[in-house]
Motif scaffolding. Structure first.
Motif, short mmCIF file in Angstrom:
data_model
loop_
_atom_site.label_atom_id
_atom_site.label_comp_id
_atom_site.label_asym_id
_atom_site.label_seq_id
_atom_site.Cartn_x
_atom_site.Cartn_y
_atom_site.Cartn_z
N GLY A 52 1.05 -0.67 0.04
CA GLY A 52 0.26 -0.02 0.16
C GLY A 52 0.50 1.12 0.29
O GLY A 52 2.02 0.98 -0.04
N ALA A 54 1.31 5.26 1.84
CA ALA A 54 1.12 5.48 2.96
C ALA A 54 2.25 7.65 2.83
O ALA A 54 2.74 7.63 1.71
CB ALA A 54 1.17 5.34 4.14
N ASP A 63 7.15 5.76 10.86
CA ASP A 63 6.99 4.87 10.01
C ASP A 63 7.59 3.39 11.41
O ASP A 63 7.29 2.65 10.17
CB ASP A 63 8.57 4.59 9.08
CG ASP A 63 9.98 4.98 9.82
OD1 ASP A 63 10.11 6.12 10.99
OD2 ASP A 63 10.75 5.42 8.82
N LEU A 66 3.97 2.56 12.82
CA LEU A 66 3.02 2.19 11.61
C LEU A 66 3.00 0.94 11.37
O LEU A 66 2.60 0.01 11.13
CB LEU A 66 3.48 2.49 10.15
CG LEU A 66 2.07 2.53 8.73
CD1 LEU A 66 0.65 2.75 9.69
CD2 LEU A 66 2.21 3.35 8.27
N LEU A 70 0.30 -1.91 12.74
CA LEU A 70 -0.10 -3.06 11.35
C LEU A 70 0.10 -4.62 12.01
O LEU A 70 -0.45 -5.23 11.47
CB LEU A 70 1.25 -2.75 10.22
CG LEU A 70 0.36 -1.45 9.61
CD1 LEU A 70 1.16 -1.60 8.08
CD2 LEU A 70 -1.29 -1.71 9.18
N VAL A 99 -4.53 0.34 3.95
CA VAL A 99 -3.25 1.53 3.72
C VAL A 99 -3.37 0.89 2.02
O VAL A 99 -2.88 -0.33 1.53
CB VAL A 99 -1.70 0.57 4.15
CG1 VAL A 99 -0.31 1.45 3.70
CG2 VAL A 99 -1.30 1.00 5.44
N VAL A 123 4.65 0.80 1.67
CA VAL A 123 4.14 0.24 3.08
C VAL A 123 4.00 -1.17 2.40
O VAL A 123 2.91 -1.93 1.75
CB VAL A 123 3.53 0.72 3.66
CG1 VAL A 123 3.19 -0.40 5.30
CG2 VAL A 123 3.23 2.07 4.11
#
Length: 140
Positions: A52, A54, A63, A66, A70, A99, A123
Motif C-alpha cells: 500500500g 502512505a 514509520d 506504523l 500493522l 493502507v 508499505v
C-alpha cells in the motif's frame, strides 16, 4: 490549454521483510521531467496485492510505529488463509484494505505539495517478495 497525462512505472526492491520504501524522491524526479512547472495531480498506484501507499513522516519513528501498528492489527501468525484454504500470505493480502494501494496528491508549480515532514512511502508486509512496481501518473 488542455491538460496532459503522463505515466511511467518505477521498480522498487523491497526485500523480504516488512518495510517502508520512501518514494518521495522518485516522485519529485518524475515531476521535474514531466510537469514543467504546471499545477495538477500526481496519482501513485501499486498493483500488488500485498502493498500500500502512505503519506507519513519518516525518520522520526512514525514509520516504525506504523509497521508496529500493522503488526498488531494484522498479526504475523497462521490464522490467515488464502482463498483456496492453505496457509499463506493472507495477512499480507489484507494490507491494502488498511493502507490503500493508491494516493492522489496535489502538484503546485510542478512540485509535489507535501507538508514539511511528509513523505510518500510504499508499505509492504510481504515476507516473500523482493520486488515491487509503482505507477506514477501526472495530470496537469
Amino acid at each position: 490549454m488542455t491538460g496532459t497525462f503522463t505515466t511511467r512505472t518505477v521498480d522498487v526492491t523491497t526485500g523480504s521483510t516488512e518495510t517502508m520504501h520512501d518514494l518521495t524522491s522518485a516522485c519529485s524526479v518524475f515531476l521535474r521531467e514531466v510537469a514543467h512547472g504546471r499545477d495538477g495531480l500526481l496519482n501513485i498506484f501499486t498493483p500488488h496485492a500485498t502493498s500500500g501507499l502512505a503519506v507519513i513522516e519518516t525518520g522520526a519513528g512514525s514509520d516504525n510505529d506504523l509497521l508496529a501498528a500493522l503488526g498488531e492489527v494484522l498479526p504475523p501468525d497462521d490464522r490467515w488463509r488464502e482463498r483456496h484454504g492453505s496457509g499463506g500470505p493472507g495477512r499480507d493480502h489484507m494490507l491494502p484494505a488498511l493502507v490503500p494501494p493508491h494516493a492522489t496528491l496535489p502538484v503546485v508549480g510542478g512540485e509535489l505539495e507535501l507538508g514539511a515532514s511528509q513523505s510518500v512511502v510504499l508499505v509492504t508486509t510481504g515476507r516473500g517478495g523482493a520486488d515491487g512496481r509503482v505507477r506514477l501518473s501526472f495530470l496537469g
